[in-house]
Design an enzyme around this catalytic site. Structure first.
Site, PDB file in Angstrom:
ATOM      1  N   LYS A 138      -6.814  -7.322  -1.013  1.00 51.78           N
ATOM      2  CA  LYS A 138      -6.397  -7.912   0.516  1.00 51.78           C
ATOM      3  C   LYS A 138      -6.336  -9.108  -0.095  1.00 51.78           C
ATOM      4  O   LYS A 138      -7.381 -10.050  -1.271  1.00 51.78           O
ATOM      5  CB  LYS A 138      -6.920  -7.817   1.349  1.00 51.78           C
ATOM      6  CG  LYS A 138      -6.329  -6.115   1.537  1.00 51.78           C
ATOM      7  CD  LYS A 138      -4.735  -5.797   1.552  1.00 51.78           C
ATOM      8  CE  LYS A 138      -3.932  -4.467   2.064  1.00 51.78           C
ATOM      9  NZ  LYS A 138      -4.610  -3.772   2.729  1.00 51.78           N
TER      10      LYS A 138
HETATM   11  C1  LIG Z   1      -3.805  -2.105   3.833  1.00 49.55           C
HETATM   12  C2  LIG Z   1      -2.991  -2.803   5.228  1.00 49.55           C
HETATM   13  C3  LIG Z   1      -3.784  -1.797   5.960  1.00 49.55           C
HETATM   14  C4  LIG Z   1      -4.384  -0.511   5.439  1.00 49.55           C
HETATM   15  O1  LIG Z   1      -6.016  -1.137   4.872  1.00 49.55           O
HETATM   16  P1  LIG Z   1      -6.966  -0.066   4.001  1.00 49.55           P
HETATM   17  O2  LIG Z   1      -8.127  -0.456   3.971  1.00 49.55           O
HETATM   18  O3  LIG Z   1      -6.600  -0.068   3.303  1.00 49.55           O
HETATM   19  O4  LIG Z   1      -7.118   0.878   5.157  1.00 49.55           O
HETATM   20  C5  LIG Z   1      -3.130  -1.430   6.943  1.00 49.55           C
HETATM   21  N1  LIG Z   1      -1.675  -2.497   7.280  1.00 49.55           N
HETATM   22  C6  LIG Z   1      -1.364  -3.134   6.406  1.00 49.55           C
HETATM   23  C7  LIG Z   1      -0.305  -3.925   6.510  1.00 49.55           C
HETATM   24  C8  LIG Z   1      -1.884  -3.231   5.091  1.00 49.55           C
HETATM   25  O5  LIG Z   1      -1.709  -3.723   3.643  1.00 49.55           O
END
Ligand SMILES: *Cc1c(COP(=O)(O)O)cnc(C)c1O
Length: 367
Positions: free
Chosen positions: A172
């Site tokens: 992210k």
């Molecule tokens: C990455 C992601 C999540 C989940 O996040 P994690 O930290 O991996 O649990 C939820 N929604 C979206 C749109 C994502 O890209």
């Protein structure tokens, strides 16, 4: 990661608080500053953030959550975990974000939450969604796993919806290794979110049902889980947060170089950006036309370029198939999925890297 990140973590490791300490609080206050939210609660993942947000919103059995299929499965599965019914509605043809008209057609008097996702970093049409929600008596959850640092009509993500969730997974825009946060505009929702992420524990003497039990006493009134982000990881997030605007600027340059380098190339369609949003680009979602996405994906992987596909429409996952959901339900989302190819997008790409990716795409398209 830079040396500041490493030093920030090492400082916590040498200090007195590994978890529940001042670094968590400092990171949360910095997130509140960035987002303009009344309160931010850090948690152990983006999935946990969604679980906490839905729990704070009071989602439970019998409630409906209206959401998008063009997302990571957690947006929907964390509502299932609370016993809710999930209703998928289609996305806008261009942004792949939840379509306000489809939301308006799907809400019922059992709709508790409308959950949108800022796909690729591009904010949802929040003004329209908020209006539908307030007419329906529902809350809005904005899954901003892609969009920390984006703005909509000049307002920062985190100050747009009743509850906003972030993910700090390494892919992210900023990372704590694993981690996430919930931002809210409402102090009551903030208190509920905080309790749920901390096992449901109540310590405030004014709120105790049995205040005379003793100075050690704490109570649980509603169940919760332990989703606390430790200080060790909050230190990394807080350090990274200081570079968020630099990350955003570089991501914008990467995006612009792809747009320029791929303009006019046949057989593809470039991502769109609406004039009233300023996204931090988490993904560069190219569309490969004429049924050639898989061929291009395989050719680029063979060429050493780490392309990806985001996302399988969520109701295609067997867990939703087994609830009776069938393909064909959201045609725009399915058409988008069939064409989508995420090109590498991160701050350490050099201009030469980007040009090599552009070469790889055009070569794959010719092949
Ligand atoms: C990455 C992601 C999540 C989940 O996040 P994690 O930290 O991996 O649990 C939820 N929604 C979206 C749109 C994502 O890209």
């Amino acid at each position: 990661m830079n040396d500041d990140d490493v030093e920030a973590v090492a400082t916590v490791l040498r200090g007195d608080w590994l978890t529940t300490g001042p670094t968590v609080a400092a990171f949360e206050r910095a997130l509140e500053q960035l987002t303009g939210a009344d309160r931010c609660v850090t948690v152990t993942s983006g999935t946990a953030a969604l679980h906490v947000a839905y729990a704070a919103a009071g989602v439970g059995p019998g409630d409906e959550v209206v959401t998008t299929p063009m997302t990571f499965v957690a947006t929907a599965s964390s509502a299932l975990a609370l016993g809710a019914t999930v209703r998928f509605v289609d996305v806008e043809e261009d942004t792949a974000n939840i379509d306000p008209e489809a939301v308006a057609a799907a809400v019922t008097d059992r709709t508790t939450v409308i959950a949108g996702v800022d796909y690729a970093g591009h904010p949802i049409e929040i003004d329209a969604i908020n209006e539908i929600a307030s007419r329906a008596g529902a809350l809005v959850v904005e899954d901003a796993a892609h969009s920390i640092g984006s703005t909509y009509r000049g307002r920062p993500v985190g100050s747009l919806a009743d509850l906003t969730t972030f993910s700090f997974f390494p892919t992210k825009n900023l990372t704590t290794a694993e981690g996430g946060a919930v931002a809210t505009l409402d102090p009551d929702l903030g208190a509920r979110a905080h309790r749920f992420h901390n096992i449901g524990l109540v310590r405030d003497p004014d709120l105790l049902r049995h205040p005379d039990e003793g100075p050690w006493h704490q109570e649980v009134h509603e169940w919760g889980l332990n989703y606390r982000l430790p200080d060790v990881l909050a230190a990394l997030g807080h350090s990274q947060l200081r570079r968020l605007s630099a990350f955003k600027a570089r991501r914008a340059e990467v995006f612009a170089r792809y747009q320029q380098g791929l303009a006019g190339v046949d057989g593809i369609r470039l991502p769109t950006r609406r004039a009233h949003v300023d996204p931090i680009w988490h993904l560069y979602p190219l569309r490969v036309l004429e049924g050639r996405r898989r061929t291009v994906f395989e050719a680029m992987r063979a060429d050493g370029v780490g392309v990806q596909v985001n996302y399988l429409p969520v109701y295609w996952h067997p867990v939703f198939e087994d609830l009776g959901m069938r393909r064909g339900m959201c045609p725009n989302a399915e058409a988008f999925y069939a064409e989508e190819l995420s090109l590498p997008m991160h701050v350490e790409l050099t201009d030469d890297d980007i040009d090599r990716v552009i070469d790889s795409v055009t070569t794959a398209l010719r092949g």
